[in-house]
Design an enzyme around this catalytic site. Sequence first.
Site, mmCIF file in Angstrom:
data_model
loop_
_atom_site.group_PDB
_atom_site.id
_atom_site.type_symbol
_atom_site.label_atom_id
_atom_site.label_comp_id
_atom_site.label_asym_id
_atom_site.label_seq_id
_atom_site.Cartn_x
_atom_site.Cartn_y
_atom_site.Cartn_z
ATOM 1 N N GLY A 136 0.825 -1.200 0.000
ATOM 2 C CA GLY A 136 0.000 0.000 0.000
ATOM 3 C C GLY A 136 0.858 1.247 0.000
ATOM 4 O O GLY A 136 2.095 1.175 0.106
ATOM 5 N N LYS A 137 0.264 2.363 -0.149
ATOM 6 C CA LYS A 137 0.954 3.658 -0.079
ATOM 7 C C LYS A 137 -0.093 4.748 -0.092
ATOM 8 O O LYS A 137 -1.182 4.553 -0.649
ATOM 9 C CB LYS A 137 1.873 3.848 -1.301
ATOM 10 C CG LYS A 137 3.031 4.781 -1.061
ATOM 11 C CD LYS A 137 4.159 4.035 -0.368
ATOM 12 C CE LYS A 137 5.290 4.944 0.009
ATOM 13 N NZ LYS A 137 6.405 4.189 0.596
#
Length: 398
Positions: free
Chosen positions: A96-97
């Site tokens: 994720g980010k």
Amino acid sequence: MSVVNFDRLRSVTDIPDHAVRILEKPERQIMLNLTLIRANGDLLEAPCSVVYHCTCRGPAKGGIRLRAGVTLEHTQELAELMTWKTALSRIPFGGGKSSIGLDPATLDPLERAAVFKEFVHMIRLDLDSGAYIPAPDMGTTPRDMAVIYGETHRLECVTGKPPSVGGLPGRKEATGRGVAHAARLAAAEFLKADIRNATVAVQGFGNVGSWTCKFLADAGAKIVAASDIHGGVHRKGGVPVDRMMREFTPRARLEDFGDAVTNAELLELPVDILIPAATEDVITAANAGRIRARVIVEGANGPMTREADEALTALPVVPDILANSGGVIASYVEWRKAKSGSITSSSETYQTIEERIDVAFRDMTAVMRERKVSGRLAAEIVAARELVESLTDRGWIA
Ligand code: NAD
């Protein structure tokens, strides 16, 4: 464009087509427009995104980038990198980010805290459920993570917190610890040499680069050059790493610690190990032919372009998804500590980082030998096996 070269991966593995179709694009993206009224009455507006690249192996794990102009495309690439990094080091996270499109220099401390509180309000369900677990990234700090904790009251919903607020001893130096360990393994495997006899050049003397220098120098390696964005220092007998750790500030110049060297010259020094630990795309088709290092260990994310990678097939490279995984491995330790309530020491953090990197390195080199492929491709093959197994076990592919 995907970070992973799927055409190349497909040419050497039987990775199922359905797995590629899942892994070549993000699973979920949340686009937000964060707004606040500033003290002077102006409206502050920031485009934000949260990208879940693939959560087949666990919750989406990845930092929050705070930077003006940060693009969705770049956030997607960084989230993808996390999917492969977490799979290779076998920690139970997915990729994720997130990003907040603001220049941190334009925020006063109260506005900054308000931005993070508002960000939490906008993605509260993701944080409370543990589906997305943020951490610091470029532009964000442990204190910002403490603000997130303050809004959720759940220590495990965010990592990279200050040690005084449930953070982890050893977290700030974790990535450098892992890069230094990867360099030690690379010296033994590719140079048949002890790190004590190795010469090393490190581009970037920020968080990752400075701690990499420190751990390698402590292990007896000779750091012959180190640089930051303004240029660097070069000394054949070794730069004074301890003094630089104590005295260097971003306002100072590294050349004050020895002879000056430019970033371009540093990359082309004849050293045993070159560690680009600053930023992406610094080794390109244009300078690849002039690289004289015997091994490259990627401290930064994506420091070599695809073209450079293809031009340097004979040179052993420890890829970013392995070499700089110490940070996310430490995040895993912090999350585990938060969930269990245990007290964790920095030596336990270091030990977990080194164990995870040992396993990933062993598997990568086994595939390199078996399949006669580069370190990067071998690491991708190992991570792909993990991902395909999880995708199958989750019933996402048949
Ligand atoms: P940082 O901001 O602390 O340090 C970056 C360093 O690189 C600074 O010394 C800066 O002056 C220098 N630099 C920036 N641009 C440069 C350029 N064009 N040429 C030469 N030097 C330049 O950042 P960091 O946290 O050390 O991260 C460095 C790299 O490592 C980034 O690619 C980051 O994504 C990656 N990374 C960081 C972590 C972490 O835990 N901090 C984890 C994994 C990967």
